[in-house]
Scaffold this motif. Structure first.
Motif, PDB file in Angstrom:
ATOM      1  N   LEU A 160      56.091  46.943  18.073  1.00  0.00           N
ATOM      2  CA  LEU A 160      57.054  47.556  18.988  1.00  0.00           C
ATOM      3  C   LEU A 160      57.321  48.966  18.489  1.00  0.00           C
ATOM      4  N   THR A 161      56.962  49.956  19.275  1.00  0.00           N
ATOM      5  CA  THR A 161      57.161  51.348  18.890  1.00  0.00           C
ATOM      6  C   THR A 161      58.152  52.001  19.841  1.00  0.00           C
ATOM      7  N   SER A 162      59.177  52.625  19.273  1.00  0.00           N
ATOM      8  CA  SER A 162      60.174  53.327  20.073  1.00  0.00           C
ATOM      9  C   SER A 162      60.314  54.756  19.573  1.00  0.00           C
ATOM     10  N   ALA A 163      60.725  55.659  20.459  1.00  0.00           N
ATOM     11  CA  ALA A 163      60.874  57.061  20.079  1.00  0.00           C
ATOM     12  C   ALA A 163      61.744  57.769  21.107  1.00  0.00           C
ATOM     13  N   THR A 164      62.171  58.962  20.737  1.00  0.00           N
ATOM     14  CA  THR A 164      63.016  59.788  21.599  1.00  0.00           C
ATOM     15  C   THR A 164      62.328  61.119  21.871  1.00  0.00           C
ATOM     16  N   LEU A 165      62.323  61.538  23.136  1.00  0.00           N
ATOM     17  CA  LEU A 165      61.800  62.861  23.459  1.00  0.00           C
ATOM     18  C   LEU A 165      62.763  63.926  22.949  1.00  0.00           C
ATOM     19  N   PRO A 166      62.243  65.036  22.457  1.00  0.00           N
ATOM     20  CA  PRO A 166      63.158  66.100  21.982  1.00  0.00           C
ATOM     21  C   PRO A 166      64.085  66.571  23.090  1.00  0.00           C
ATOM     22  N   ASP A 208      66.727  46.448  24.106  1.00  0.00           N
ATOM     23  CA  ASP A 208      67.776  47.032  23.264  1.00  0.00           C
ATOM     24  C   ASP A 208      67.403  48.442  22.805  1.00  0.00           C
ATOM     25  N   LEU A 209      66.134  48.637  22.478  1.00  0.00           N
ATOM     26  CA  LEU A 209      65.681  49.923  21.957  1.00  0.00           C
ATOM     27  C   LEU A 209      65.738  51.042  22.999  1.00  0.00           C
TER      28      LEU A 209
END
Length: 274
Positions: free
Chosen positions: A260-266, A44-45
Motif C-alpha cells: 500500500l503506497t500513499s503520498a501527497t502532491l506538493p 483511511d490513508l
C-alpha cells in the motif's frame, strides 16, 4: 469448487464468457477479513472528509467508493473500463459512475482531492501511464493511494518445491500484466515530486482449504496452465494431488505481500493539503 483461473481475468471482464461470475468473485472477496482490513486502510490513508472529492480508479463493484462516501461524507466518483462493472455499481446505488480508460481519465486537471486504485495497476497495459493520469486529476496538496500485490513475493508450500516454483512463475507471468509493479510505485511517485511517500506491507497468508478455494483458486492454477500448453497434464495432476495432500494434512501455505503506497502532491504557495 473455486472459479477457474483465467489469465488476465480482471483486465478483460467484458470479453469474459461469464462476467457475472467475476462480479461474484469480487463480492465474495469483500467479506474476507484480510481484504476488509487492508481496504479500510486504503480509505483511511486518503484523509477524506465532508465536501471533498475523490476518484476510485478501476472501482470494480464499487464497494470501496460506497464505503468511503458513507463513512466520510465525501463525494466519490467511481470509474472502470468495464461496462459490466459500471452497470453493477449503478445497480448497487452509486450515482457517480463513469466508464473510462484509466490512461485517459475524462476529468480536468486537479479535479479531485484524492485518487485511489486497489488491485488495478497490475492488470493494466501501461501502469506508469495510469499512475501519471491519476496524478494529473488530483489537485495540489491532494492524496494518492495505490495498492497491489507483488507476485514476486509469492510463496507456496507443497512437497515438490520445484513444481511449486514453476506454477508460481507461470501465474506471475500469465495472470498479471505487471505483477511486480507495486514495488516500483514509491520510486515513481518520488520521481513525480510527491511528498509524504509511505509504503505499508500487508501479507495474505492462506493455510486452510476453504480460504484457499475462496481467495486463491490454487487448485485450478495448474489445470489452466495445462489447458494452455504451458504445463504437462501429468504435472498438473501431480500439482493438484500435492496441494490436496498439503491441505488435508495441515501442511499447506500460500502467501503473497501487498504493498500500500500513499503520498501527497506538493501544495502550491504553501496551501494546506486535505
Amino acid at each position: 469448487m473455486a472459479d477457474r483461473y483465467v489469465p488476465h481475468t480482471f483486465s478483460d471482464i467484458d470479453a469474459h464468457p461469464d462476467p457475472a461470475r467475476l462480479v461474484g468473485v469480487l463480492h465474495r472477496l469483500r467479506a474476507e477479513p484480510f481484504f476488509t482490513s487492508y481496504k479500510q486502510r486504503v480509505l483511511d490513508l486518503l484523509r477524506a472528509g465532508p465536501g471533498r472529492r475523490f476518484l476510485d480508479v478501476g472501482a470494480g463493484t464499487g464497494d470501496a467508493a460506497r464505503r468511503l462516501a458513507a463513512a466520510t461524507g465525501a463525494e466519490v466518483t467511481a470509474c472502470d473500463l468495464s461496462a459490466v462493472m459500471c452497470r453493477e455499481m449503478r445497480g448497487q446505488g452509486l450515482r457517480r459512475v463513469v466508464v473510462a480508460d484509466a490512461r485517459h481519465l475524462p476529468f480536468r486537471n486537479g479535479t479531485f482531492d484524492g485518487v485511489f486504485a486497489d488491485r488495478v495497476l497490475q492488470h493494466t497495459e501501461d501502469p506508469e501511464g495510469v499512475l501519471a493520469g491519476m496524478l494529473r486529476v488530483v489537485r495540489p496538496g491532494g492524496r494518492i493511494v495505490v495498492c497491489d500485490p507483488d507476485t514476486g513475493t509469492q510463496a507456496l508450500a507443497i512437497d515438490d518445491h520445484e513444481l511449486a516454483a514453476r506454477v508460481l512463475a507461470l501465474r506471475g507471468r500469465a495472470g498479471f500484466r505487471h505483477g511486480t509493479f507495486a514495488r516500483r510505485v514509491p520510486g515513481l511517485l518520488a520521481g513525480h515530486g510527491l511528498e509524504e511517500i509511505r509504503v505499508e506491507a500487508r501479507t495474505l497468508l492462506v493455510r486452510d482449504r476453504t480460504t484457499a478455494d475462496a481467495m486463491t483458486g490454487v487448485r485450478d492454477w495448474a489445470g489452466a496452465f495445462a489447458d494452455r500448453g504451458q504445463l504437462r497434464r501429468e504435472e498438473a495432476r501431480r500439482f493438484d494431488a500435492l496441494v490436496d495432500a498439503a491441505l488435508r494434512e495441515d501442511r499447506f501455505l500460500y502467501a503473497v505481500t501487498y504493498f500500500l503506497t500513499s503520498a501527497t502532491l506538493p501544495a502550491l504557495n504553501g496551501a494546506a493539503g486535505p
